[in-house]
Design an enzyme around this catalytic site. Structure first.
Site, PDB file in Angstrom:
ATOM      1  N   THR A   1      44.688 -31.304 -22.290  1.00 38.86           N
ATOM      2  CA  THR A   1      45.812 -30.411 -22.580  1.00 38.86           C
ATOM      3  C   THR A   1      45.979 -29.440 -21.418  1.00 38.86           C
ATOM      4  O   THR A   1      45.478 -29.669 -20.309  1.00 38.86           O
ATOM      5  CB  THR A   1      45.582 -29.670 -23.912  1.00 38.86           C
ATOM      6  N   ASN A   2      46.693 -28.339 -21.646  1.00 39.33           N
ATOM      7  CA  ASN A   2      46.921 -27.335 -20.612  1.00 39.33           C
ATOM      8  C   ASN A   2      46.824 -25.946 -21.240  1.00 39.33           C
ATOM      9  O   ASN A   2      46.520 -25.820 -22.427  1.00 39.33           O
ATOM     10  CB  ASN A   2      48.278 -27.562 -19.941  1.00 39.33           C
ATOM     11  N   ARG A   3      47.117 -24.934 -20.469  1.00 35.13           N
ATOM     12  CA  ARG A   3      46.881 -23.560 -20.919  1.00 35.13           C
ATOM     13  C   ARG A   3      48.054 -22.933 -21.676  1.00 35.13           C
ATOM     14  O   ARG A   3      48.029 -21.750 -22.012  1.00 35.13           O
ATOM     15  CB  ARG A   3      46.553 -22.671 -19.720  1.00 35.13           C
TER      16      ARG A   3
ATOM     17  N   ALA B   1      55.016 -27.263 -22.335  1.00 35.90           N
ATOM     18  CA  ALA B   1      54.242 -27.724 -21.186  1.00 35.90           C
ATOM     19  C   ALA B   1      53.759 -29.136 -21.519  1.00 35.90           C
ATOM     20  O   ALA B   1      52.750 -29.314 -22.202  1.00 35.90           O
ATOM     21  CB  ALA B   1      53.067 -26.798 -20.919  1.00 35.90           C
TER      22      ALA B   1
END
Length: 410
Positions: free
Chosen positions: A213-215, A280
């Protein structure tokens, strides 16, 4: 656009342990630009003094119909005529019964009967009193008479046990009131428009336990969805994983992966007027998702993951776009304008919101942002560092100006 700015709100407070919550609601309304006046029942004054409400609102409190320093007007009629919105909070079983039967036996109920403003009722009482057939009959009568009633919450009551009848928290009440007022206001800039927003960071599963995943916190997309609703739009929010509360009046469709998000966007894209792709979306996903947890190799060898690109959703939508205005986002750490301009052009976007997430106070997880708005054949517009809600308002104001949209009849 703030729905409460310069709005005259009369809050009618009746006597119950939840009366103190009315103070918090009043403060929140005032913070959003409303001028608030209070009418108290005699029972309410036993719980919270009139001076408390008067000090908070900086307005006179109506309690006694026969005590006035201005003989030129009738107390309840003057307040009723001043009122743009009336909120009965908390509304006890006694107050609900009196209003349902048209009684005007004190200043508060006389004002309720005299005003033509929209009236909102927030019941709060013991669960048995709430369930009593007489109370339910009275609530149905209020609805039949055109009042709008909020269903009370489930939770611990003053009596020491749980049940339905608890007054919702002021934040939830304000969100409900705001959405009700939006529905009553046909002149908002996005009235009649369908807005589709994506938010959050997608998750690409490696196995049943792990994912890539991402932030992204989803805060920017949620701010856009809330702002669009406040501007009158019918909003659908496609949300990847986040811990945020859904904005009032917004339909939320939860998704996990980039593929799920793509399918949801494609499904709803044709019907929307505006798409804001704030999510995102993972650029890569595992070629293979293991059905069992990946175990550490016995020889402690390095683990190699094979990744493949996910679908470029914005690029795909460029071929489907007919009447839609499409807004994309670009989170960069270098060459902000060059990278953003390339994305704007290659994906045929109408507006690109770019930010340099390497800068302090900008981008993921925080409550503030600073963005540059890029449009085809126009000079970039860079905002100041401000709240994400303020950035959302700037984005949507720019869209309205670019499109020339006017409020549409529902």
């Amino acid at each position: 656009m703030e729905i409460w700015k310069d709005c005259h709100v009369t809050v009618v407070v009746s006597g119950g342990i939840a009366s103190y919550k009315a103070l918090v609601l009043i403060r929140q309304l005032m913070k959003r630009g409303a001028t608030v006046r209070v009418a108290l029942t005699a029972h309410a004054a036993e719980f919270i003094t009139p001076l408390t409400f008067q000090t908070l609102t900086r307005q006179p409190v109506v309690l006694n119909e026969f005590t006035t320093s201005d003989p030129s007007h009738v107390v309840h009629v003057a307040l009723a005529d001043w009122t743009d919105v009336m909120v009965l909070v908390p509304a006890t079983a006694n107050l609900i019964a009196r209003v349902a039967n048209g009684l005007a036996d004190d200043a508060a109920t006389s004002t309720i009967l005299a005003t033509t403003a929209p009236k909102y009722v927030v019941p709060a009482m013991n669960s048995h009193m709430y369930a009593n057939p007489a109370t339910q009959r009275n609530l149905r009568q209020l609805v039949a008479d055109g009042l709008t009633v909020l269903t009370p919450a489930d939770g611990m009551l003053a009596e020491g046990y749980a049940g339905r009848g608890r007054m919702p928290e002021p934040e939830a009440i304000l969100a409900w009131l705001t959405d009700q007022q939006i529905q009553r206001t046909p002149s908002l800039p996005l009235t009649g428009r369908r807005v589709l927003v994506t938010a959050g960071g997608t998750r690409e599963a490696l196995d049943p336990v792990r994912y890539i995943t991402n932030r992204s916190s989803g805060k920017m997309g949620y701010a856009v969805a809330a702002a669009a609703r406040t501007m009158g739009a019918q909003v659908t929010l496609i949300s990847a994983a986040t811990h945020l509360r859904a904005p009032a009046g917004v339909q939320v469709l939860p998704v996990a992966s980039a593929a799920e998000l793509r399918d949801a966007v494609v499904t709803h894209f044709e019907a929307c007027d505006l798409l804001v792709m704030a999510a995102a979306v993972s650029d890569y996903r595992p070629v293979q998702t293991n059905q069992q947890k990946i175990k550490k190799p016995q020889d402690h060898a390095d683990l190699t993951l094979q990744l493949t690109e996910t679908t470029d959703i914005l690029k795909e939508l460029a071929t489907r776009k007919t009447h839609q205005y499409v807004v994309g986002f670009a989170a960069e750490t270098q060459n902000l304008l060059a990278n953003a301009q390339h994305k704007l052009t290659s994906k045929r976007l109408d507006l690109l919101v770019a930010n340099d997430v390497s800068q302090p106070g900008v981008g993921f997880n925080g409550d503030t942002n600073q963005v540059t708005l890029l449009r085809p054949d126009q000079a970039p517009l860079t905002t100041a560092l401000m709240s994400k809600r303020a950035v959302a308002n700037q984005i949507l104001t720019t869209v309205v100006a670019e499109t020339g949209w006017q409020p549409q009849p529902k």
